[in-house]
Design an enzyme around this catalytic site. Structure first.
Site, PDB file in Angstrom:
ATOM      1  N   CYS A 144       0.922  -1.084  -0.211  1.00 14.73           N
ATOM      2  CA  CYS A 144       0.159  -0.135   0.155  1.00 14.73           C
ATOM      3  C   CYS A 144       0.783   1.166   0.182  1.00 14.73           C
ATOM      4  O   CYS A 144       0.006   2.589  -0.152  1.00 14.73           O
ATOM      5  CB  CYS A 144      -1.478  -0.388   1.244  1.00 14.73           C
ATOM      6  SG  CYS A 144      -0.747  -0.384   2.880  1.00 14.73           S
ATOM      7  N   CYS A 170      -3.383  -2.325  -0.796  1.00 15.65           N
ATOM      8  CA  CYS A 170      -2.211  -3.425  -1.134  1.00 15.65           C
ATOM      9  C   CYS A 170      -1.724  -4.615  -1.854  1.00 15.65           C
ATOM     10  O   CYS A 170      -1.568  -5.320  -1.691  1.00 15.65           O
ATOM     11  CB  CYS A 170      -3.084  -4.129   0.625  1.00 15.65           C
ATOM     12  SG  CYS A 170      -2.588  -3.066   1.753  1.00 15.65           S
ATOM     13  N   LYS A 187      -5.671  -8.707  11.786  1.00 12.26           N
ATOM     14  CA  LYS A 187      -5.629  -7.673  11.310  1.00 12.26           C
ATOM     15  C   LYS A 187      -7.376  -7.378  10.620  1.00 12.26           C
ATOM     16  O   LYS A 187      -7.126  -7.576   9.526  1.00 12.26           O
ATOM     17  CB  LYS A 187      -4.508  -7.401  10.259  1.00 12.26           C
ATOM     18  CG  LYS A 187      -4.549  -6.118  10.206  1.00 12.26           C
ATOM     19  CD  LYS A 187      -3.802  -5.254   9.179  1.00 12.26           C
ATOM     20  CE  LYS A 187      -3.622  -4.433   8.139  1.00 12.26           C
ATOM     21  NZ  LYS A 187      -2.755  -3.811   7.909  1.00 12.26           N
ATOM     22  N   LYS A 200      -3.810  -7.133  15.868  1.00  8.80           N
ATOM     23  CA  LYS A 200      -3.854  -5.692  15.004  1.00  8.80           C
ATOM     24  C   LYS A 200      -5.100  -5.039  14.762  1.00  8.80           C
ATOM     25  O   LYS A 200      -5.795  -5.829  14.128  1.00  8.80           O
ATOM     26  CB  LYS A 200      -3.233  -5.679  14.698  1.00  8.80           C
ATOM     27  CG  LYS A 200      -2.748  -3.911  13.499  1.00  8.80           C
ATOM     28  CD  LYS A 200      -2.209  -4.050  12.217  1.00  8.80           C
ATOM     29  CE  LYS A 200      -2.219  -2.717  11.569  1.00  8.80           C
ATOM     30  NZ  LYS A 200      -1.629  -2.642  10.755  1.00  8.80           N
ATOM     31  N   TYR A 258       4.408   2.818  19.319  1.00  7.98           N
ATOM     32  CA  TYR A 258       5.007   4.015  18.764  1.00  7.98           C
ATOM     33  C   TYR A 258       5.511   4.376  20.358  1.00  7.98           C
ATOM     34  O   TYR A 258       6.394   5.409  19.837  1.00  7.98           O
ATOM     35  CB  TYR A 258       4.456   5.065  18.470  1.00  7.98           C
ATOM     36  CG  TYR A 258       4.107   4.591  16.954  1.00  7.98           C
ATOM     37  CD1 TYR A 258       4.439   3.917  15.609  1.00  7.98           C
ATOM     38  CD2 TYR A 258       2.722   4.237  16.569  1.00  7.98           C
ATOM     39  CE1 TYR A 258       4.030   4.276  14.438  1.00  7.98           C
ATOM     40  CE2 TYR A 258       2.300   3.094  15.554  1.00  7.98           C
ATOM     41  CZ  TYR A 258       3.244   3.450  14.556  1.00  7.98           C
ATOM     42  OH  TYR A 258       2.513   2.286  13.176  1.00  7.98           O
TER      43      TYR A 258
HETATM   44  C1  PBG Z   1       0.563  -1.630   5.902  1.00  2.00           C
HETATM   45  C2  PBG Z   1       0.011  -1.284   7.353  1.00  2.00           C
HETATM   46  C3  PBG Z   1      -0.773  -0.827   8.042  1.00  2.00           C
HETATM   47  C4  PBG Z   1      -0.710  -0.359   9.562  1.00  2.00           C
HETATM   48  C5  PBG Z   1       0.729  -1.065   9.263  1.00  2.00           C
HETATM   49  N1  PBG Z   1       1.082  -2.045   8.238  1.00  2.00           N
HETATM   50  C6  PBG Z   1      -1.925   0.531   7.214  1.00  2.00           C
HETATM   51  C7  PBG Z   1      -3.187   0.390   7.086  1.00  2.00           C
HETATM   52  O1  PBG Z   1      -3.529  -0.847   6.624  1.00  2.00           O
HETATM   53  O2  PBG Z   1      -3.955   0.550   6.154  1.00  2.00           O
HETATM   54  C8  PBG Z   1      -1.207  -0.100  10.095  1.00  2.00           C
HETATM   55  C9  PBG Z   1      -0.072   0.805  11.669  1.00  2.00           C
HETATM   56  C10 PBG Z   1      -0.714   1.406  12.342  1.00  2.00           C
HETATM   57  O3  PBG Z   1      -2.038   2.357  12.518  1.00  2.00           O
HETATM   58  O4  PBG Z   1      -0.182   1.910  13.109  1.00  2.00           O
HETATM   59  N2  PBG Z   1      -0.516  -2.304   5.311  1.00  2.00           N
END
Ligand code: PBG
Length: 307
Positions: free
Chosen positions: A106, A114, A179, A232, A297
């Protein structure tokens, strides 16, 4: 006495700090919605990694902002791409620091999705080939662990095959297995400049309502060869971290995502919450729920407090 009977302990070695590599030199651009986090050119990123290592933090996970984006996400699997160059530089300067790479397209597609788009939707199987090539190029550059975050079906298997066929059978896969299509990724998309230009990610990321499906996603990724699995976001999904911990005997990671970070920092900046205590309470809760690895973070701030 409280210390003696405490059940859950935090250790900087369990944290992974996400970092964003960008082109240029001497660039250290703060991300508006993620105070104290920066887009870093490789020279600056290397300095950051030295600090991370000195703080005893477990490792970093690298994301890249390429020079240019296209429909084929070419920058994702280019051996001279931004992340590949960042990996080589970090491995050279801080050889002891664990380097994980996010494997996704992405940040590299002109449309911000993605994978490869056919008829307005991501084509799963074409995307698998890009992911396998990206993971392999990260391993070649020196990544210790590759972490696919795209949520295509079969990607762990595709990556495992590509790594094994090229002599990288010792490189583990940390899979973003459960996720969710979450609102909490907003600030990250500003940081990584990866907001989808049309639609959303619901055709490949999970419905927040589905816990049983999350267990199935994890199970499939383990069958395909994942070594570490991830849930996540973290805080809104503590129940699933716990279920995964009880069900699967593998290391479990949780990603305290950008929006979780931004909420705490924003409230603290308004004087509505104590940032340090909110940081420690959330990290402790994520650990108590069952995650032994936390992508956060807050890694540096927490390491300083715990230090
Ligand atoms: C890539 C990815 C994302 C995050 C980690 N890898 C963004 C998404 O899926 O839109 C999000 C991490 C975060 O919000 O800290 N696909």
């Amino acid at each position: 006495m409280r210390a003696l009977v405490r059940e859950t302990h935090l250790d900087p070695a369990q944290f992974i700090l996400p970092l964003f590599a960008c082109p240029g030199e001497g660039v250290r651009r703060e991300i508006g919605s993620m105070p104290d986090n920066y887009q870093l050119s490789i020279d600056e990123l290397v300095k950051e990694c030295a600090e991370v290592h000195a703080l005893g933090i477990g490792g970093v996970i690298l994301f890249g902002l390429p020079e240019s984006k296209d429909e084929m996400a070419s920058g994702a699997y280019d051996d001279n791409g931004i992340v590949q160059r960042a990996i080589r530089a970090v491995r050279r300067e801080t050889p002891e620091l664990l380097v994980v790479t996010d494997v996704c397209n992405c940040e590299y597609t002109s449309h911000g999705h993605c994978g490869y788009i056919i008829d307005g939707d991501v084509d799963n199987d074409t995307t698998l080939q890009w992911l396998a090539k990206s993971a392999l190029s990260h391993a070649r550059a020196g990544a210790h662990i590759v972490a696919p975050s795209d949520m295509m079906d079969g990607r762990v298997w595709a990556i495992r095959q590509a790594l094994d066929a090229n002599g990288y059978e010792k490189i583990p896969v940390m899979s973003y297995a459960a996720k969710f299509a979450s609102v909490f990724y907003g600030p990250f998309r500003e940081a990584a400049e990866s907001t989808p230009q049309f639609g959303d990610r619901r055709s490949y990321q999970m419905d927040p309502a589905n816990g049983r499906e999350a267990m199935r996603e994890i199970e499939l990724d383990l069958q395909e060869g994942a070594d570490i699995i991830m849930v996540k976001p973290a805080l809104a999904y503590l129940d699933l971290i716990r279920q995964a911990r009880d069900r699967f005997d593998v290391p479990i990671a949780a990603y305290q995502v950008s929006g979780e970070y931004a909420m705490i920092v924003a409230a603290a900046r308004n004087g509505w919450i104590d940032q340090e205590r909110a940081m420690l309470e959330t990290l402790t809760s994520i650990t108590r729920a069952g995650a032994s690895i936390i992508l956060t973070y807050f890694a540096k701030a927490a390491a300083r407090v715990l230090g």
